[in-house]
Scaffold this motif. Structure first.
Motif, short mmCIF file in Angstrom:
data_model
loop_
_atom_site.label_atom_id
_atom_site.label_comp_id
_atom_site.label_asym_id
_atom_site.label_seq_id
_atom_site.Cartn_x
_atom_site.Cartn_y
_atom_site.Cartn_z
N GLY A 26 38.77 33.91 47.30
CA GLY A 26 38.76 33.57 45.69
C GLY A 26 37.57 32.86 45.35
N TYR A 27 37.19 31.85 45.94
CA TYR A 27 36.00 30.90 45.93
C TYR A 27 35.04 31.89 45.70
N ARG A 30 34.43 34.18 42.92
CA ARG A 30 34.08 33.70 41.81
C ARG A 30 32.63 33.02 41.73
N GLU A 32 31.63 30.43 43.91
CA GLU A 32 31.75 29.19 44.10
C GLU A 32 31.49 28.86 45.66
#
Length: 128
Positions: A26-27, A30, A32
């Motif tokens: 997920g990071y 996104r 990140e």
């Protein structure tokens, strides 16, 4: 530490790998990179023999601009799983960019054999 290798701790933490890996993806999705690197480092700690854990860490490091560290994780991925399609695809591109055509050809062939949809340029490299 001795406790890190205990069967009990491995049992308790075993399920954590799935959750931390999902968090890391997920990071990464996104953008990140720093958070993704930290999460993937935890995944590698929990599953040091997982080629996918090292591959994920390699991608996160690359997106974070840590090219040398990324290359080391990708190398670890293929050391654990020589036919890892995605790692070979990335290493194919890196080898081609560095002018190592023979290595690029071998990596591209392995990626293609594993079902990776390479660009026309990389497919041409893989041809005999």
């Amino acid at each position: 530490a001795i406790i890190d290798d205990s069967p009990y701790l491995q049992l308790v933490l075993g399920g954590e790998v799935v959750h931390v890996e999902r968090l890391a993806r997920g990071y990464l999705g996104r953008g990140e990179a720093e958070a993704a690197v930290a999460a993937y480092r935890r995944v590698v700690y929990l599953a040091p023999d997982s080629p996918d854990a090292h591959f994920g860490l390699g991608l996160a490091l690359a997106r974070g601009g840590l090219s040398d560290a990324a290359e080391a994780e990708l190398a670890r991925t293929v050391a654990l799983s020589p036919d890892h399609p995605a790692a070979n695809a990335v290493l194919c591109r890196r080898a081609l960019a560095a002018g190592r055509r023979d290595e690029a050809r071998a990596r591209c062939r392995t990626a293609l054999a594993g079902g990776v949809d390479l660009s026309p340029e990389l497919r041409a490299i893989a041809e005999p």
